[in-house]
Design a protein around this motif. Structure first.
Motif, PDB file in Angstrom:
ATOM      1  N   ARG A  64      37.328 -13.132   6.193  1.00 50.83           N
ATOM      2  CA  ARG A  64      36.327 -12.776   7.087  1.00 50.83           C
ATOM      3  C   ARG A  64      35.973 -13.830   7.907  1.00 50.83           C
ATOM      4  N   VAL A  65      35.776 -14.867   7.384  1.00 49.08           N
ATOM      5  CA  VAL A  65      35.341 -16.209   7.812  1.00 49.08           C
ATOM      6  C   VAL A  65      36.257 -16.786   8.856  1.00 49.08           C
ATOM      7  N   ILE A  66      37.563 -16.612   8.496  1.00 49.98           N
ATOM      8  CA  ILE A  66      38.788 -17.339   9.768  1.00 49.98           C
ATOM      9  C   ILE A  66      38.609 -16.306  10.877  1.00 49.98           C
ATOM     10  N   ILE A  67      38.673 -15.061  10.436  1.00 51.31           N
ATOM     11  CA  ILE A  67      38.693 -13.968  11.733  1.00 51.31           C
ATOM     12  C   ILE A  67      37.389 -14.310  12.762  1.00 51.31           C
ATOM     13  N   ASN A  68      36.421 -14.600  12.149  1.00 53.86           N
ATOM     14  CA  ASN A  68      35.265 -14.575  12.848  1.00 53.86           C
ATOM     15  C   ASN A  68      35.347 -16.293  13.897  1.00 53.86           C
ATOM     16  N   SER A 102      37.086 -26.527   6.788  1.00 57.72           N
ATOM     17  CA  SER A 102      35.496 -26.374   6.928  1.00 57.72           C
ATOM     18  C   SER A 102      35.201 -24.912   6.603  1.00 57.72           C
ATOM     19  N   ALA A 103      35.957 -23.986   7.422  1.00 56.98           N
ATOM     20  CA  ALA A 103      35.915 -22.657   6.855  1.00 56.98           C
ATOM     21  C   ALA A 103      36.116 -21.975   5.420  1.00 56.98           C
ATOM     22  N   LEU A 104      37.143 -22.962   4.937  1.00 59.24           N
ATOM     23  CA  LEU A 104      37.448 -22.686   3.526  1.00 59.24           C
ATOM     24  C   LEU A 104      36.768 -23.349   2.333  1.00 59.24           C
ATOM     25  N   SER A 105      35.424 -24.039   3.121  1.00 58.57           N
ATOM     26  CA  SER A 105      34.955 -25.044   1.999  1.00 58.57           C
ATOM     27  C   SER A 105      33.895 -24.431   1.031  1.00 58.57           C
ATOM     28  N   PHE A 106      33.805 -22.929   1.489  1.00 58.50           N
ATOM     29  CA  PHE A 106      32.870 -22.114   0.518  1.00 58.50           C
ATOM     30  C   PHE A 106      33.809 -21.112  -0.311  1.00 58.50           C
ATOM     31  N   SER A 107      35.186 -21.446  -0.198  1.00 52.48           N
ATOM     32  CA  SER A 107      35.922 -20.354  -1.023  1.00 52.48           C
ATOM     33  C   SER A 107      37.245 -21.530  -1.552  1.00 52.48           C
ATOM     34  N   TRP A 108      38.324 -21.142  -1.017  1.00 55.34           N
ATOM     35  CA  TRP A 108      39.566 -21.914  -1.635  1.00 55.34           C
ATOM     36  C   TRP A 108      39.306 -23.453  -1.889  1.00 55.34           C
ATOM     37  N   LEU A 109      38.619 -24.170  -0.996  1.00 57.12           N
ATOM     38  CA  LEU A 109      38.480 -25.532  -0.971  1.00 57.12           C
ATOM     39  C   LEU A 109      37.134 -25.952  -1.648  1.00 57.12           C
TER      40      LEU A 109
END
Ligand code: PHE
Length: 446
Positions: A148-152, A360-367
């Motif tokens: 969802r974060v990346i789509i936005n 940055s987008a993934l810093s709250f999930s995978w990373l």
């Protein structure tokens, strides 16, 4: 190295474009978050002082260089340096600015994507039935879903680049002009609501009553970086806009208008958000999610809350859109002036920024566990380094260039103001802004 031929359609159009660049996430999202993390009033007072003492003189310098050079930032710097008998290498300052803007836009698109997501959620009315805790948990859950974060983020990047690809200055600026007063109005309504909450008094005291014990070096550095960020100064973004400025328009008047409006919007957002924080017993230092949790809580208390909140996010989207266009424009203009088509340049820059924004987008999930330096995630690094270090360094060099390198008669002419203002501006820049900036930056190294 030919001159640019584009011009803003009118004096107002220039002021509107610069306001559009300045007012954005910096005021409504980043400012409250930073105030919260940095203990309140001291940060706020330092930020206002830095805007007036550093931001304004550097903003004048930056617009002046663009207007005197009438070229893209790298070319304008090279041209003016050579004219004054200086080194062509000054154009590297334009490159530094380009890199800074690239990095800023990479996280800017991610966070603007969060507000895109919230726009849809807000209208659905989902927030009304939720408690503040549930709203907070839903935000964390959203950040933890990479898809969802990346789509936005992608959607926002496409929105930005599709305007930049065809040249700035027309449709969107007009839309901005029409709708920004509504955003200010909504903020005033929010502050009116905030005044009825139990946290209002506490918020005002916490924001405005100076607490000298809270001063640390980090607070000073953060406040300085934020002053540059929020004014869109220090990386040549306004230099690019200055190049399109019509003849005869006074730079100082435009700059003061923009800076005061920028402070006003930040203060309104701060008062509204912290009244809610204190009346709900939330932690002011809640990090980058602060706005996304407090505003839905506040609006859900108003009659017709879904509509208010949805409108707020639409207006915020437009505010961030005009800022991201300004972030992208100098880079695209530079590639374009090197011979690429505008559309191709926009596509290249857009894809590059998107790619660099992914961590940055993934810093709250995978990373979330990847912390390359000092316990900071990619998101933390992307929001800190360009803002707190690169913008002030760029601003310092821009100011230095304008008052020590550039030909004085050229500068006077490009200001379109009286000689007296020029002298005052030059003295303030030489003997206050440059030493102060150097002092804080040198301090930061230790
Ligand atoms: N000033 C913009 C904001 O407050 C961000 C920005 C920074 C835009 C640097 C252009 C250049 O959101």
């Amino acid at each position: 190295m030919s001159e640019v031929v584009e011009r803003w359609g009118s004096r107002r159009a220039f002021i509107i474009a610069v306001t559009g660049a300045a007012v954005g996430l910096g005021n409504i999202w980043r400012f409250p978050w930073m105030v919260g993390e940095n203990g309140g009033s001291v940060f706020l007072l330092l930020y206002v002082a830095f805007v007036l003492l550093l931001g304004l003189p550097v903003m004048v310098a930056e617009i002046l260089i663009g207007r005197a050079g009438r070229r893209t930032p790298m070319q304008a710097l090279a041209f003016l340096a050579q004219e004054a008998g200086g080194s062509r290498h000054w154009r590297l300052l334009g490159l530094l600015g380009g890199i800074t803007l690239f990095l800023i836009l990479s996280f800017y698109a991610v966070v603007s994507g969060w507000s895109l997501e919230y726009l849809v959620d807000a209208f659905s009315g989902d927030f009304a039935s939720r408690s503040p805790q549930e709203i907070g948990a839903a935000f964390d859950a959203f950040l933890a879903s990479p898809g969802r974060v990346i789509i936005n983020q992608t959607l926002f990047m496409v929105l930005t680049m599709s305007v930049v690809a065809f040249g700035v200055g027309s449709g969107l600026e007009r839309l901005n002009n029409l709708l920004m007063p509504l955003l200010y109005l909504l903020l005033v309504v929010l502050v009116g609501y905030a005044a009825t909450t139990t946290g209002f008094g506490t918020a005002l005291r916490w924001l405005f009553w100076p607490d000298p014990q809270a001063i640390t070096f980090m607070v000073v550095l953060n406040a300085m970086g934020h002053a540059f960020f929020t004014l869109a100064v220090g990386a040549g973004a306004l230099m690019a806009y200055g190049a399109y400025m019509p003849e005869g328009q006074s730079v100082p008047r435009a700059v003061v208008t923009v800076a005061l409006l920028d402070i006003l919007v930040a203060l309104l957002a701060g008062i509204a958000i912290f009244s809610i924080v204190f009346s709900q017993g939330m932690d002011p230092a809640s990090g980058p999610g602060l706005m996304f949790v407090t505003l839905p809580v506040a609006f859900s208390q108003l009659p017709g809350g879904a509509l208010w909140l949805g409108s707020f996010f639409i207006l915020l989207l437009i505010a961030t859109w005009t800022s991201s266009i300004n972030l992208a424009e100098p880079m695209v203009a530079m590639l374009h002036s090197a011979g690429l088509r505008r559309v191709t340049s926009a596509l290249l820059i857009g894809s590059g920024v998107w790619l660099v924004g992914l961590p940055s987008a993934l810093s709250f999930s995978w990373l979330s566990d990847v912390q390359p330096i000092g316990g900071m995630t990619f998101f933390d690094l992307a929001t800190t380094i360009p803002t707190d270090i690169l913008l002030p360094v760029g601003g310092l060099l821009i100011a230095f260039f304008a008052v020590w390198v550039m030909d004085a008669p050229r500068a006077v002419q490009a200001l379109s103001s009286n000689e007296r203002f020029f002298v005052i501006w030059r003295q303030v820049t030489r003997w206050i802004a440059i030493p102060l900036l150097t002092l804080v930056l040198v301090g930061a190294m230790f």
